[in-house]
Design an enzyme around this catalytic site. Structure first.
Site, PDB file in Angstrom:
ATOM      1  N   ARG A 153      -5.753 -10.951  -4.293  1.00  0.00           N
ATOM      2  CA  ARG A 153      -6.999  -9.628  -4.857  1.00  0.00           C
ATOM      3  C   ARG A 153      -7.395  -9.608  -6.426  1.00  0.00           C
ATOM      4  O   ARG A 153      -8.036 -10.535  -6.613  1.00  0.00           O
ATOM      5  CB  ARG A 153      -6.317  -8.238  -4.488  1.00  0.00           C
ATOM      6  CG  ARG A 153      -7.459  -7.307  -4.646  1.00  0.00           C
ATOM      7  CD  ARG A 153      -6.193  -5.860  -3.705  1.00  0.00           C
ATOM      8  NE  ARG A 153      -5.144  -5.431  -4.347  1.00  0.00           N
ATOM      9  CZ  ARG A 153      -4.516  -4.582  -4.378  1.00  0.00           C
ATOM     10  NH1 ARG A 153      -5.268  -3.804  -3.339  1.00  0.00           N
ATOM     11  NH2 ARG A 153      -3.688  -3.819  -5.515  1.00  0.00           N
ATOM     12  N   HIS A 182       1.864  -8.011  -6.009  1.00  0.00           N
ATOM     13  CA  HIS A 182       1.594  -7.286  -4.702  1.00  0.00           C
ATOM     14  C   HIS A 182       1.926  -7.684  -3.600  1.00  0.00           C
ATOM     15  O   HIS A 182       1.610  -8.739  -3.048  1.00  0.00           O
ATOM     16  CB  HIS A 182       0.226  -6.121  -4.861  1.00  0.00           C
ATOM     17  CG  HIS A 182      -0.002  -4.952  -4.276  1.00  0.00           C
ATOM     18  ND1 HIS A 182       0.633  -4.156  -4.665  1.00  0.00           N
ATOM     19  CD2 HIS A 182      -0.915  -4.473  -3.757  1.00  0.00           C
ATOM     20  CE1 HIS A 182       0.905  -2.795  -3.527  1.00  0.00           C
ATOM     21  NE2 HIS A 182      -0.628  -3.776  -2.587  1.00  0.00           N
ATOM     22  N   ARG A 238       7.326   0.419  -7.279  1.00  0.00           N
ATOM     23  CA  ARG A 238       6.105   1.100  -7.710  1.00  0.00           C
ATOM     24  C   ARG A 238       5.973   1.718  -6.069  1.00  0.00           C
ATOM     25  O   ARG A 238       4.758   1.485  -5.562  1.00  0.00           O
ATOM     26  CB  ARG A 238       5.146  -0.046  -7.394  1.00  0.00           C
ATOM     27  CG  ARG A 238       5.736  -0.771  -9.076  1.00  0.00           C
ATOM     28  CD  ARG A 238       4.117  -1.718  -9.467  1.00  0.00           C
ATOM     29  NE  ARG A 238       3.942  -2.583  -8.581  1.00  0.00           N
ATOM     30  CZ  ARG A 238       3.735  -3.398  -8.157  1.00  0.00           C
ATOM     31  NH1 ARG A 238       4.513  -4.031  -8.773  1.00  0.00           N
ATOM     32  NH2 ARG A 238       3.172  -4.180  -6.509  1.00  0.00           N
ATOM     33  N   CYS A 329     -17.940  19.201  12.549  1.00  0.00           N
ATOM     34  CA  CYS A 329     -19.103  19.688  11.814  1.00  0.00           C
ATOM     35  C   CYS A 329     -18.716  19.414  10.638  1.00  0.00           C
ATOM     36  O   CYS A 329     -17.370  19.235  10.473  1.00  0.00           O
ATOM     37  CB  CYS A 329     -20.044  21.289  11.903  1.00  0.00           C
ATOM     38  SG  CYS A 329     -19.444  21.412  13.997  1.00  0.00           S
ATOM     39  N   ASP A 331     -18.660  21.768   8.231  1.00  0.00           N
ATOM     40  CA  ASP A 331     -18.227  22.858   7.608  1.00  0.00           C
ATOM     41  C   ASP A 331     -17.235  23.725   8.737  1.00  0.00           C
ATOM     42  O   ASP A 331     -16.233  24.890   8.282  1.00  0.00           O
ATOM     43  CB  ASP A 331     -18.653  23.869   6.946  1.00  0.00           C
ATOM     44  CG  ASP A 331     -19.746  23.130   5.835  1.00  0.00           C
ATOM     45  OD1 ASP A 331     -19.732  22.050   4.895  1.00  0.00           O
ATOM     46  OD2 ASP A 331     -20.667  23.175   6.312  1.00  0.00           O
TER      47      ASP A 331
HETATM   48  C1  PLP Z   1      -1.192   1.177  -4.612  1.00  0.00           C
HETATM   49  C2  PLP Z   1      -0.362   0.537  -5.915  1.00  0.00           C
HETATM   50  C3  PLP Z   1       0.702   0.589  -4.779  1.00  0.00           C
HETATM   51  C4  PLP Z   1       1.469   1.641  -4.223  1.00  0.00           C
HETATM   52  O1  PLP Z   1       1.441   1.487  -3.423  1.00  0.00           O
HETATM   53  P1  PLP Z   1       2.530   2.055  -1.932  1.00  0.00           P
HETATM   54  O2  PLP Z   1       2.105   1.112  -0.641  1.00  0.00           O
HETATM   55  O3  PLP Z   1       1.198   3.772  -1.876  1.00  0.00           O
HETATM   56  O4  PLP Z   1       3.681   2.118  -2.121  1.00  0.00           O
HETATM   57  C5  PLP Z   1       2.131  -0.268  -5.873  1.00  0.00           C
HETATM   58  N1  PLP Z   1       1.545  -1.057  -6.667  1.00  0.00           N
HETATM   59  C6  PLP Z   1      -0.058  -1.120  -6.223  1.00  0.00           C
HETATM   60  C7  PLP Z   1      -0.759  -2.642  -7.203  1.00  0.00           C
HETATM   61  C8  PLP Z   1      -1.205  -0.242  -5.994  1.00  0.00           C
HETATM   62  O5  PLP Z   1      -1.808  -0.785  -6.383  1.00  0.00           O
END
Ligand code: PLP
Length: 399
Positions: A153, A182, A238, A329, A331
């Site tokens: 990414r 990540h 995180r 719908c 609303d």
């Molecule tokens: C969104 C994100 C997270 C959190 O991810 P979750 O699956 O909601 O815990 C952590 N690190 C990065 C880089 C993200 O983009």
């Protein structure tokens, strides 16, 4: 400087009936005590500092109120995706460290530094852009290096990280506070991908030692990894969705006691009997086989409630599950109570949450809608007032 989108995050205080928005029966109720509980539970489980991820309007829970509450509860750091989210937090009085996790554009670097936001540096080019902006401002940038260990990414490939790390460490205008990556498959406890990504990440981090540089804060674990992969917790975690008490995937294991923070409720606005064979809603896709009692609920896909729940979602009315019938719908949508069902105008309708011991979880709604819980939460848009409850308790002591 551009105007900020704070008006996009309307906030209706509990009990405030003064304006038209607060008269709306549909609301997302945000339980701040559940948020405190989840933060405490995740921090205890991980045993390391927590960067709570509050991107995308705090997963639909309201960026500023959630961030201020987490700050009062002693969270270590916040993470957002974009510059403007970080700026909105600074304007709201958040003084915690905030990491902007998305890829940055060169012209944004100056504004990131000026707002004291920590910057994700994901390539050598971007490092140079941040350095140039820092030098022009005469102010050092705080950066986290992004290593790509398998997500493809953003970030420098782990197998090319050496020169990148050396350049960042040597930079006069950048302080390397963190290094991170990540995970692609952490929500699945059985995926071998996570161990492989961890190994690549640690190998890249070892380069700091090889060149005799201090090791920055290493962070890798999203919610799935916090729950399933303790070896990935490293120096900081995180979590995003887990903070809000929702599991990332049906395959996830609830290894931490999490409480759902959001409930989504509305009220019956209309009651009628639909005769057998008379179709309901656009496209006339559903009709009852016998005369039946149908109520109308005043929300729809214009609020971000997924249209894919047409004729397959369920809601709670008077403590019982009832099917959504016909197309949702913009609303409004209709619910079949059955031939003997009763409900009155203004009866509470629960779309996500608890009613009389029955529970519809965000995870269930997502599965029925053919999506993930994340998309359900962040899809709920600003037309739905957020109502904050709880949160009176004092700050949680740091463990
Ligand atoms: C969104 C994100 C997270 C959190 O991810 P979750 O699956 O909601 O815990 C952590 N690190 C990065 C880089 C993200 O983009």
């Amino acid at each position: 400087m551009n105007p900020l989108p704070s008006a996009n995050y309307p906030l209706v205080a509990a009990g405030d009936r003064a304006d038209a928005v607060s008269q709306r029966p549909t609301r997302a109720r945000i339980d701040l005590d559940a948020l405190s509980h989840n933060l405490r539970a995740l921090r205890t489980h991980a045993g390391v500092p927590v960067m709570a991820v509050v991107k995308a309007n705090a997963y639909g829970h309201g960026l500023v109120p959630v961030a201020l509450h987490l700050q009062a509860q002693g969270v270590d750091q916040l993470g957002v995706a974009f510059l403007e989210e970080g700026v909105a937090l600074r304007r709201a009085g958040v003084h915690l460290p905030i990491l902007v996790m998305g890829g940055i554009f060169g012209p944004q670097a100056a504004e990131l530094i000026a707002h004291d936001l920590e910057i994700t540096v994901s390539s050598l080019d971007k490092l140079r852009q941040v350095e140039a902006a820092a030098e022009a401002l005469g102010r050092k940038a705080t950066i986290h290096l992004k290593i790509d260990t398998g997500m493809e990414r953003i970030g420098v490939h782990s197998y090319h990280a050496g020169p990148f790390i050396e350049a960042a460490v040597a930079s006069h205008w950048c302080t390397v506070k963190g290094v991170y990556s990540h995970l692609a498959c952490a929500d699945d406890p059985s995926s071998p991908m996570t161990a492989q990504q961890l190994e690549r990440f640690l190998e890249a981090c070892a380069h700091f030692e090889r060149i005799g540089a201090p090791m920055p804060v290493r962070h890798l674990a999203n919610s799935g990894a916090v729950l399933h992969f303790p070896h990935t917790h490293l120096d900081m975690v995180r979590p995003g969705i887990a903070i809000y008490g929702v599991l990332p995937d049906p395959a996830s294991r609830a290894t931490v006691d999490l409480r759902p923070v959001m409930s989504l409720v509305s009220q019956v606005v209309y009651f009628k009997v639909v005769p057998a064979g008379h179709p309901v809603s656009y496209g006339a896709t559903w009709a009852p086989k016998t005369d039946t009692r149908v109520v109308t609920v005043p929300m729809g896909y214009g609020d971000g409630f997924p249209r894919s729940l047409s004729s397959c979602g369920e809601v709670l009315v008077r403590g019982q599950r009832h099917p959504i019938v016909g197309r949702i719908c913009m609303d409004q949508f209709m619910v079949d109570l059955g031939p003997q069902g009763t409900a009155y105008n203004e009866d509470e309708v629960v779309l996500i949450g608890l009613q009389d011991g029955q529970h519809i979880r965000c995870e269930d709604v997502a599965q029925t809608a053919g999506t993930i819980p994340y998309e359900i939460l962040v899809g709920l848009n600003t037309r739905i007032p957020r109502e904050y409850v709880g949160g009176a308790a004092g700050a949680v002591a740091a463990d």
